[in-house]
Design a protein around this motif. Structure first.
Motif, mmCIF file in Angstrom:
data_model
loop_
_atom_site.group_PDB
_atom_site.id
_atom_site.type_symbol
_atom_site.label_atom_id
_atom_site.label_comp_id
_atom_site.label_asym_id
_atom_site.label_seq_id
_atom_site.Cartn_x
_atom_site.Cartn_y
_atom_site.Cartn_z
ATOM 1 N N LEU A 8 37.317 39.957 32.671
ATOM 2 C CA LEU A 8 38.273 38.882 32.952
ATOM 3 C C LEU A 8 38.677 38.865 34.424
ATOM 4 N N SER A 9 38.829 40.037 35.006
ATOM 5 C CA SER A 9 39.182 40.122 36.420
ATOM 6 C C SER A 9 38.120 39.460 37.284
ATOM 7 N N ASN A 10 36.848 39.771 36.997
ATOM 8 C CA ASN A 10 35.758 39.133 37.748
ATOM 9 C C ASN A 10 35.741 37.626 37.512
ATOM 10 N N ALA A 11 35.922 37.214 36.260
ATOM 11 C CA ALA A 11 35.890 35.785 35.933
ATOM 12 C C ALA A 11 36.994 35.031 36.666
ATOM 13 N N ILE A 12 38.184 35.621 36.731
ATOM 14 C CA ILE A 12 39.312 34.971 37.404
ATOM 15 C C ILE A 12 39.062 34.853 38.900
ATOM 16 N N ARG A 13 38.557 35.932 39.505
ATOM 17 C CA ARG A 13 38.354 35.941 40.955
ATOM 18 C C ARG A 13 37.339 34.896 41.402
ATOM 19 N N PHE A 14 36.327 34.633 40.578
ATOM 20 C CA PHE A 14 35.252 33.749 40.999
ATOM 21 C C PHE A 14 35.295 32.385 40.321
ATOM 22 N N SER A 15 36.369 32.091 39.597
ATOM 23 C CA SER A 15 36.494 30.781 38.954
ATOM 24 C C SER A 15 37.297 29.829 39.843
ATOM 25 N N PRO A 16 36.968 28.539 39.797
ATOM 26 C CA PRO A 16 37.769 27.561 40.552
ATOM 27 C C PRO A 16 39.156 27.413 39.937
ATOM 28 N N GLU A 17 40.088 26.948 40.736
ATOM 29 C CA GLU A 17 41.450 26.748 40.236
ATOM 30 C C GLU A 17 41.472 25.692 39.129
#
Length: 278
Positions: free
Chosen positions: A198-207
């Protein structure tokens, strides 16, 4: 066409025989019969006749491939860790210095922002230390899996709760779809895996995007089993740019990041794939 490495080796031995060079050590790369590349260091001794003329060379080769790999890993480790340490420490130093010198009122909006920056820096350092400790425990075989009865919905919710604040900063939402069942697993390790994903997904996802979390069962039958075995699969799907197909295998190597410059800006040690799954 003669390979460049062969030509360099030939030139070295010719120079050594004709005494145009004084050094006797030489390093080159060779390809084994199996097609594997190895790095060899040669310690060469010139043979001479009674008149002092060079008549040949005795060379002893030492395979230093593994040493080179260790040196490369060490260099990568120092590079990643030094960057990961420097970034939060610098922000913490600036924030705490301003507060300590009373240049910013800690009760003001700016002061609260400074405290938040310092807190984020501490959290990042803790994650870095935990990643390194997990790697050391794995290498030494000291990771213990303590299985107990647990439920996927509780594990997923716990991981979401830990990542909620980070997701809120970018207005990222979670969509959960899962099966409800009881499993025997180590909940702490599974939550650790999920929070890493989830941490990786959040960091690389658009707002303002949505991260999907799916937990589903699937069945497989092996040649040795008469009845199919049921497996539980956890999946995290984000709206980031993804990983190129030719780099999928590399992410399981320690300190590997698909785009080092961008990954460094967003944080991360390249160790998140090293967490064991019970």
């Amino acid at each position: 066409m003669i390979p460049r490495e062969w030509q360099e080796s030939k030139n070295h031995f010719v120079d050594l025989l004709e005494q145009r060079v004084a050094y006797s050590n030489y390093q080159n790369r060779i390809i084994t019969k199996s097609g594997e590349e190895r790095i060899i260091i040669w310690n060469n001794t010139v043979l001479q006749d009674t008149r002092g003329n060079a008549i040949g060379i005795i060379g002893i080769g030492e395979d230093v491939t593994e040493q080179h790999k260790l040196e490369r890993l060490k260099s990568e480790f120092v590079s990643v860790v030094s960057h990961e340490l420097r970034t939060p420490l610098t922000s913490m130093q600036v924030a705490l210095s301003l507060l300590d010198q009373k240049l910013v009122d800690p009760t003001s909006e700016d002061g609260q922002g400074m405290i938040h920056v310092a807190t984020e820096g501490v959290d990042r350092l803790v994650r870095l230390v935990n990643d390194i400790l997990d790697l050391e425990r794995l290498d030494s075989g000291k990771v213990c899996i303590e299985k107990q009865l647990c439920y996927p919905e509780n594990l997923v919710q716990s991981a979401i709760d830990q990542m909620k604040d980070l997701a809120n900063q970018s207005n990222i939402k979670f969509a959960v779809s899962l099966v409800s069942c009881a499993i025997q697993a180590d909940p702490d390790r599974l939550i650790q895996v999920l929070t890493n994903l989830l941490s990786n997904a959040i960091r690389f996802s658009p707002e303002h995007s949505t991260i999907e979390i799916h937990v589903e069962t699937f069945h497989e039958t092996s040649l040795h089993d008469l009845y199919p075995t049921t497996f539980l699969q956890f999946m995290v799907k984000d709206r980031g740019r993804g990983i190129p197909s030719d780099r999928l295998e590399s992410i399981f190597e320690r300190f590997q990041q698909v785009d080092a410059s961008d990954s460094r800006n967003k944080g991360g040690t390249g160790l998140t794939c090293k967490v064991p799954v019970p």
